[in-house]
Write a protein that holds these residues in place. Sequence first.
Motif, PDB file in Angstrom:
ATOM      1  N   ARG A 194      46.258  54.887  41.475  1.00 30.40           N
ATOM      2  CA  ARG A 194      44.058  54.220  41.604  1.00 30.40           C
ATOM      3  C   ARG A 194      45.956  52.698  43.025  1.00 30.40           C
ATOM      4  O   ARG A 194      46.324  51.840  41.430  1.00 30.40           O
ATOM      5  N   ARG A 195      46.178  52.882  43.834  1.00 26.10           N
ATOM      6  CA  ARG A 195      46.653  51.928  44.474  1.00 26.10           C
ATOM      7  C   ARG A 195      46.070  50.634  45.422  1.00 26.10           C
ATOM      8  O   ARG A 195      44.695  51.659  46.166  1.00 26.10           O
ATOM      9  N   SER A 196      46.278  49.932  45.818  1.00 25.69           N
ATOM     10  CA  SER A 196      45.253  49.033  47.216  1.00 25.69           C
ATOM     11  C   SER A 196      46.399  47.973  47.895  1.00 25.69           C
ATOM     12  O   SER A 196      47.594  48.055  47.371  1.00 25.69           O
ATOM     13  N   GLY A 197      46.489  47.955  49.374  1.00 23.14           N
ATOM     14  CA  GLY A 197      46.783  47.828  49.708  1.00 23.14           C
ATOM     15  C   GLY A 197      47.012  46.213  50.360  1.00 23.14           C
ATOM     16  O   GLY A 197      46.819  44.903  50.556  1.00 23.14           O
ATOM     17  N   SER A 198      45.195  46.103  49.638  1.00 20.62           N
ATOM     18  CA  SER A 198      45.152  44.214  48.972  1.00 20.62           C
ATOM     19  C   SER A 198      45.703  43.539  48.134  1.00 20.62           C
ATOM     20  O   SER A 198      46.044  44.337  46.719  1.00 20.62           O
ATOM     21  N   LYS A 199      45.985  41.997  48.299  1.00 21.67           N
ATOM     22  CA  LYS A 199      46.813  41.619  47.613  1.00 21.67           C
ATOM     23  C   LYS A 199      45.536  40.362  46.335  1.00 21.67           C
ATOM     24  O   LYS A 199      45.701  39.199  45.782  1.00 21.67           O
ATOM     25  N   GLN A 200      44.276  40.608  47.199  1.00 17.75           N
ATOM     26  CA  GLN A 200      42.963  39.655  46.433  1.00 17.75           C
ATOM     27  C   GLN A 200      43.328  39.756  44.923  1.00 17.75           C
ATOM     28  O   GLN A 200      43.236  40.961  44.415  1.00 17.75           O
ATOM     29  N   TRP A 201      42.707  38.932  43.627  1.00 18.32           N
ATOM     30  CA  TRP A 201      42.790  38.815  43.169  1.00 18.32           C
ATOM     31  C   TRP A 201      41.019  38.501  42.937  1.00 18.32           C
ATOM     32  O   TRP A 201      40.391  37.764  43.501  1.00 18.32           O
ATOM     33  N   TYR A 202      40.725  39.614  41.470  1.00 19.82           N
ATOM     34  CA  TYR A 202      38.979  39.347  41.079  1.00 19.82           C
ATOM     35  C   TYR A 202      39.247  38.281  39.804  1.00 19.82           C
ATOM     36  O   TYR A 202      39.863  38.711  39.350  1.00 19.82           O
ATOM     37  N   THR A 203      37.804  37.892  39.568  1.00 18.44           N
ATOM     38  CA  THR A 203      38.020  37.632  38.104  1.00 18.44           C
ATOM     39  C   THR A 203      37.481  38.387  37.297  1.00 18.44           C
ATOM     40  O   THR A 203      37.964  38.553  36.165  1.00 18.44           O
ATOM     41  N   THR A 204      37.478  39.729  37.470  1.00 15.77           N
ATOM     42  CA  THR A 204      37.132  41.203  37.218  1.00 15.77           C
ATOM     43  C   THR A 204      38.835  41.249  36.566  1.00 15.77           C
ATOM     44  O   THR A 204      39.439  42.287  35.766  1.00 15.77           O
ATOM     45  N   THR A 205      39.902  41.190  37.262  1.00 13.03           N
ATOM     46  CA  THR A 205      41.126  41.369  37.253  1.00 13.03           C
ATOM     47  C   THR A 205      42.040  41.167  36.254  1.00 13.03           C
ATOM     48  O   THR A 205      42.313  40.846  36.211  1.00 13.03           O
ATOM     49  N   LEU A 206      41.266  39.366  36.367  1.00 10.83           N
ATOM     50  CA  LEU A 206      41.895  38.318  34.933  1.00 10.83           C
ATOM     51  C   LEU A 206      41.153  38.961  34.241  1.00 10.83           C
ATOM     52  O   LEU A 206      41.909  38.891  33.164  1.00 10.83           O
ATOM     53  N   LYS A 207      40.361  38.433  33.676  1.00  7.65           N
ATOM     54  CA  LYS A 207      39.274  39.602  32.312  1.00  7.65           C
ATOM     55  C   LYS A 207      40.572  40.363  32.183  1.00  7.65           C
ATOM     56  O   LYS A 207      40.562  40.499  30.666  1.00  7.65           O
ATOM     57  N   SER A 208      40.179  41.473  32.709  1.00 12.93           N
ATOM     58  CA  SER A 208      40.534  43.086  32.658  1.00 12.93           C
ATOM     59  C   SER A 208      42.840  42.900  31.667  1.00 12.93           C
ATOM     60  O   SER A 208      42.803  43.267  30.602  1.00 12.93           O
ATOM     61  N   LEU A 209      43.614  42.102  32.684  1.00  5.10           N
ATOM     62  CA  LEU A 209      44.328  41.504  32.202  1.00  5.10           C
ATOM     63  C   LEU A 209      44.057  40.429  30.810  1.00  5.10           C
ATOM     64  O   LEU A 209      45.248  40.993  30.418  1.00  5.10           O
ATOM     65  N   LEU A 210      43.614  39.756  31.069  1.00  4.94           N
ATOM     66  CA  LEU A 210      44.052  38.611  29.343  1.00  4.94           C
ATOM     67  C   LEU A 210      43.278  38.960  28.488  1.00  4.94           C
ATOM     68  O   LEU A 210      43.479  38.701  27.198  1.00  4.94           O
ATOM     69  N   THR A 211      42.594  40.445  28.438  1.00  5.45           N
ATOM     70  CA  THR A 211      41.956  41.017  26.757  1.00  5.45           C
ATOM     71  C   THR A 211      42.334  41.539  26.842  1.00  5.45           C
ATOM     72  O   THR A 211      42.764  42.658  25.963  1.00  5.45           O
ATOM     73  N   ASN A 212      43.674  42.229  27.998  1.00  4.22           N
ATOM     74  CA  ASN A 212      44.060  43.425  26.870  1.00  4.22           C
ATOM     75  C   ASN A 212      45.586  43.927  26.232  1.00  4.22           C
ATOM     76  O   ASN A 212      46.540  42.982  26.665  1.00  4.22           O
ATOM     77  N   PRO A 213      45.549  44.171  25.353  1.00  2.00           N
ATOM     78  CA  PRO A 213      46.724  43.467  23.927  1.00  2.00           C
ATOM     79  C   PRO A 213      48.163  43.870  24.462  1.00  2.00           C
ATOM     80  O   PRO A 213      48.933  43.386  23.426  1.00  2.00           O
TER      81      PRO A 213
END
Length: 525
Positions: free
Chosen positions: A226-245
């Motif tokens: 799944r890819r996106s043409g938008s460079k938009q960041w979201y809080t859900t994106t950050l939470k998923s990134l920061l809690t991934n081991p």
Amino acid sequence: MAASAPGLRAAIYVRLSRETEESTSPERQRAACEALCKARGWKVVAAEEDIDISGYSRGLDRPGLQRVLSRLAEFDVIVFFKIDRLARSTVDFAEIMKITQNEGVALASASEPLDLTSSMGRAMAKVIAVFAELESDTIGMRVSSAHEHLRREGRWTGGRVPYGYQVADNPEGPGRILVVNPGEAKTVHAIVERVLNKDSLMKIATDLSKSDVPSPGHASRQTNGRRSGSKQWYTTTLKSLLTNPHLLGQVIEDGKPILRTDGLPLVTRPPILDMDTWHALQDELGRRAGAGEQRRHGTALLRGVLYCGVCGSRMYTFTAKGRLRYRCIGRLKHRQRLGEVSTCYGPSVPAEHTEDHVTELFLEKFGALEVVRMVERAGEDFRPQIRQAEEALGDLEKDRYERGLFKGEDGARRYAEQYTKLEDRVASLKQKQSEAKPAGVEEVRTGQSFADLWKAASVEGKRDILLEAGAYVEVAPAKRGGRRMDTSRLTVVFGEDGKLRRADADGQDVAKVAAELSAATDGDD
């Protein structure tokens, strides 16, 4: 009408999971189906394909197949190369047979001698479908086993590349591996630093979007999935990134770390974060997600800090004549809850002057002090490894004495060698457990003052700083005739006393909060 009768209207269906094998290529499938139609005198009126689509995982939810099934009134027969091209599971094949039979449409295989218009032919088709399903399951198990082996060797098996990493050639042999992406790792460290400095995830996401840094799912860094043409960041994106081991170098599958034989997470790539930073980050994110700590963008600085001196209720912001003020809504709450009129008249104070006064007092008391971060140290625990090694000893004994393995002199020697190694491992692990370091909390000096931290923090971050400092502000009723803000109306308290007053005002168990504060203080000592 028999499927062998001439003049039937035929629809050809072609499916291939991956366009790699010439033996079942779309062209070959279509040619075989057209040859069958020509030999039987059928007229091909439609042809549909599902390429690079799994018949097992997608079931009947395939675009080409759905187009065929939606036009059954236009066909007399559906032609396919083999039964496993039409369906990969017995249940799906039976469902397709039921749908087509109800519409009077026959099924024909171009490479299997089956008459699906008879009960015996349909029974034989179902038997073939069973073996097709078994073959699909076997292939899936082989692929999963191969991927598991490659992951444990540190090789990359494909899919979405975790943020902070990039694919590179394996310098030690065949295949590909993951290495740290310097640019993305720098972005991760910058995000973590801001989170630990109390910046809100909303503010961080907004700044990243403005800086044009590609988000984890952007097409510029993902070649598949799944890819996106938008460079938009979201809080859900950050939470998923920061809690991934995966930031610790761990190999993740289905959202969970793959474990080694000793029960510890498998680490096959350089970590982006060290363990201390990871624990500090998870503690901070966990604290924000705790009860009563949910925040929204634009949260007022003194929300949860400012309380009414008349009824003890929290005070909230509102706008009057274009200016922001805090006011008590205890009167409204009282009427809604009890249906009675409260004696509180709802005092209010100007937001700007009140916030400036509290900020001045906070910086006067804490501004010059150094920020010391409390980092939780994970304790060492070798008990899972000990249990696993002891179970392996038990299995080895059963192999020898119950299952009859390790026969002969050479078998006895190999058994003794393995048994000795396992015994040594158990003894070594028990020794480590006896010397294991317990979990605890360590103070980490940051070299940064509270004044520096306050200056760099967002509104939400400053609010968190005040709450952690035990800030409690009580607003007394206004004096008659007073027009300007009178700071003598404000009683500002910090520390444990402030936290206890907040707990009491919010209806919490004050004794329990006091015990927790006492325990935390003892732990610091």
